[in-house]
Design a protein around this motif. Structure first.
Motif, short mmCIF file in Angstrom:
data_model
loop_
_atom_site.label_atom_id
_atom_site.label_comp_id
_atom_site.label_asym_id
_atom_site.label_seq_id
_atom_site.Cartn_x
_atom_site.Cartn_y
_atom_site.Cartn_z
N LEU A 62 0.84 -1.19 0.00
CA LEU A 62 0.00 0.00 0.00
C LEU A 62 0.88 1.24 0.00
CD1 LEU A 62 -3.04 0.99 0.38
CD2 LEU A 62 -2.44 1.23 2.80
N ALA A 63 0.61 2.18 -0.89
CA ALA A 63 1.26 3.50 -0.88
C ALA A 63 0.27 4.52 -0.33
CB ALA A 63 1.70 3.89 -2.28
N PHE A 64 0.73 5.37 0.56
CA PHE A 64 -0.14 6.34 1.23
C PHE A 64 0.58 7.68 1.28
CE2 PHE A 64 -1.39 8.25 5.44
CZ PHE A 64 -2.65 8.66 5.05
N THR A 65 -0.11 8.76 0.93
CA THR A 65 0.51 10.09 0.95
C THR A 65 -0.52 11.14 1.28
OG1 THR A 65 1.97 11.58 -0.31
CG2 THR A 65 0.12 10.61 -1.51
N THR A 66 -0.04 12.32 1.68
CA THR A 66 -0.94 13.45 1.92
C THR A 66 -0.21 14.75 1.58
OG1 THR A 66 -2.42 14.51 3.54
CG2 THR A 66 -0.28 13.77 4.34
N ASP A 67 -0.96 15.76 1.20
CA ASP A 67 -0.37 17.05 0.87
C ASP A 67 -1.43 18.13 1.02
OD1 ASP A 67 1.52 18.89 0.10
OD2 ASP A 67 2.02 17.89 -1.78
N SER A 68 -0.99 19.35 1.24
CA SER A 68 -1.90 20.50 1.38
C SER A 68 -1.58 21.52 0.30
CB SER A 68 -1.78 21.12 2.77
OG SER A 68 -2.14 20.20 3.76
N TYR A 69 -2.61 22.24 -0.14
CA TYR A 69 -2.48 23.16 -1.28
C TYR A 69 -3.00 24.53 -0.89
CZ TYR A 69 -1.39 18.84 -3.51
OH TYR A 69 -0.78 17.65 -3.82
N LEU A 93 1.78 9.44 -5.32
CA LEU A 93 1.58 7.99 -5.28
C LEU A 93 2.28 7.32 -6.46
CD1 LEU A 93 -2.23 7.87 -4.39
CD2 LEU A 93 -0.34 7.22 -2.88
N ALA A 94 2.10 7.89 -7.63
CA ALA A 94 2.64 7.27 -8.84
C ALA A 94 4.16 7.19 -8.83
CB ALA A 94 2.17 8.04 -10.08
N MET A 95 4.83 8.10 -8.12
CA MET A 95 6.29 8.10 -8.12
C MET A 95 6.87 6.87 -7.43
SD MET A 95 7.05 10.64 -9.95
CE MET A 95 5.47 10.42 -10.79
N SER A 96 6.06 6.13 -6.68
CA SER A 96 6.51 4.86 -6.11
C SER A 96 6.21 3.70 -7.05
CB SER A 96 5.80 4.60 -4.77
OG SER A 96 4.42 4.36 -4.98
N GLY A 97 5.60 4.01 -8.19
CA GLY A 97 5.13 2.97 -9.09
C GLY A 97 3.74 2.49 -8.78
N ALA A 98 3.10 3.09 -7.76
CA ALA A 98 1.78 2.65 -7.34
C ALA A 98 0.71 3.04 -8.35
CB ALA A 98 1.43 3.26 -5.98
N ARG A 99 -0.35 2.23 -8.38
CA ARG A 99 -1.55 2.62 -9.12
C ARG A 99 -2.43 3.40 -8.16
NH1 ARG A 99 -6.42 -1.26 -11.49
NH2 ARG A 99 -7.81 0.45 -12.04
N PRO A 100 -2.61 4.73 -8.36
CA PRO A 100 -3.47 5.52 -7.47
C PRO A 100 -4.92 5.07 -7.57
CG PRO A 100 -2.02 6.93 -8.79
CD PRO A 100 -1.97 5.56 -9.40
N LEU A 101 -5.60 4.97 -6.42
CA LEU A 101 -6.97 4.48 -6.40
C LEU A 101 -7.96 5.43 -5.73
CD1 LEU A 101 -6.36 0.72 -5.49
CD2 LEU A 101 -6.95 1.66 -7.73
N PHE A 102 -7.65 5.89 -4.51
CA PHE A 102 -8.62 6.63 -3.73
C PHE A 102 -7.98 7.87 -3.10
CE2 PHE A 102 -9.79 2.07 -3.28
CZ PHE A 102 -10.94 2.11 -4.06
N GLY A 160 -2.73 4.12 -2.91
CA GLY A 160 -2.58 3.37 -4.14
C GLY A 160 -1.91 2.05 -3.83
N ILE A 161 -1.82 1.19 -4.81
CA ILE A 161 -1.25 -0.14 -4.64
C ILE A 161 -0.02 -0.28 -5.53
CG2 ILE A 161 -1.67 -2.61 -4.69
CD1 ILE A 161 -3.38 -1.10 -2.67
#
Length: 348
Positions: A62-69, A93-102, A160-161
């Motif tokens: 599982l890839a997990f991230t957060t950011d504020s804008y 998320l994608a930079m880890s190769g993950a498929r972003p989902l939610f 993402g996964i």
């Protein structure tokens, strides 16, 4: 969904929209649930729940991230705070190769913001979410007094996964790796300057704001052993390369003549004393890949809309460890340090 829309009669946001009562419920249903429109969000629970077996179909981590804008202004050439929030989190998320989902979406709204502005932002978020193949499934809304914020701040978190066998890390750079960028640098930074009316350019420079998950999937299809990858946001490409060099204990040499920068961006930097290598981007990635697959990967990237201007701009060498060196167009060399301070505040 039709019974959720047209409930909100207010023209501007007031403190009642953050109070937890009927006004807040009407705002959430009419603006956010109506825009994002998916079963997980429509349930209006305090969380979104997903079967683990469904997630495991996509990979083994599982890839997990957060950011504020907090970008200023909210709308700029080529994008807006909503598109930025979705693209930025999808890209992390994608930079880890993950498929972003939610994704989740937290809104901090200043009292007095026009409801139509909020609708426009929400619509933009959904447009980019559809493009990126993700769903915005949970969120939060807070309203603060007039003057306590600057119109609208957004926090997005995402999961993402990562597919089995993919191992992308800043610590994996190896001597001989090629350095690849997927297109022109600095567009976002200059677009923000134009939107702030800090730069009177006749040229049409738009932000590169956009999701990169599809491009990354294409890249992994061409080279399943990408060593390092990161999107070049705040601090720009120079900061990313320094992070790779320090984390992996290698040196990175790049060629100024190979780095794609638009003439308009280069001219703006010369006028303002900025360096395009440090300007923020919102749709650019830097990848370090084995030399054996660099040309094949470059060709695949150039067939993708987000990579048509991709270029190989340098290589990884052994020494001096932890240093990035630029070969200038005049034949000299200079060290490219990590960014110190902030070139442009509130860029994302």
């Amino acid at each position: 969904m039709n019974d959720r829309v047209n409930k909100l009669r207010d023209v501007t946001i007031n403190l009642g929209h953050g109070g937890g009562g009927r006004a807040m419920r009407d705002l959430i249903e009419d603006v956010f649930v109506a825009a994002f429109d998916n079963p997980a969000l429509a349930a209006l629970e305090d969380q979104a729940v997903f079967p683990l077996a469904e997630l495991a179909r996509h990979g083994d981590r599982l890839a997990f991230t957060t950011d504020s804008y907090v970008v200023d202004p909210l709308f700029f050439p080529g994008g807006d705070i909503g598109a930025l929030a979705v693209s930025g989190t999808v890209n992390d998320l994608a930079m880890s190769g993950a498929r972003p989902l939610f994704l989740s979406c937290g809104m901090v709204i200043e009292e007095g913001l026009a409801v139509d502005t909020l609708r426009r932002v929400a619509a933009s978020m959904q447009r980019v979410a559809i493009e990126a193949g993700v769903s915005i499934v949970t969120g939060d809304t807070k309203v603060v007094e007039r003057g306590s914020a600057d119109k609208l701040f957004i926090n997005t978190a995402g999961i993402g996964i990562v597919p089995a066998g993919v191992n992308i890390s800043a610590r994996r750079a190896q001597v001989g790796d090629a350095v690849i960028v997927n297109g022109f640098l600095g567009d976002h930074g200059v677009a923000i300057l134009i939107a702030r009316q800090q730069l009177a350019l006749q040229a049409d420079v738009a932000s590169d704001c956009g999701p990169l998950g599809s491009l990354v999937a294409t890249m992994l299809g061409a080279c399943d052993d990408i060593h390092c990858m990161r999107d070049a946001t705040r601090g720009g490409m120079a900061t990313v390369l320094n992070e790779f060099a320090v984390s992996s204990g290698v040196a990175i040499h790049i060629r100024e003549t190979a780095i794609p920068v638009r003439d308009e961006v280069r001219g703006a930097c010369e006028i303002l004393g900025l360096d395009p290598l440090y300007l923020a981007n919102e749709g650019k990635l830097i990848a370090l890949v084995p030399a054996r697959c660099a040309q094949r990967l470059l060709a695949a990237m150039r067939r993708h809309p987000a990579g048509r201007d991709a270029a190989i701009i340098g290589e990884v060498v052994a020494l001096p460890a932890g240093i990035v060196v630029l070969q200038t167009e005049f034949g000299g060399q200079r060290i490219v340090d990590m960014l110190v301070g902030e070139q442009l505040p509130r860029i994302c």
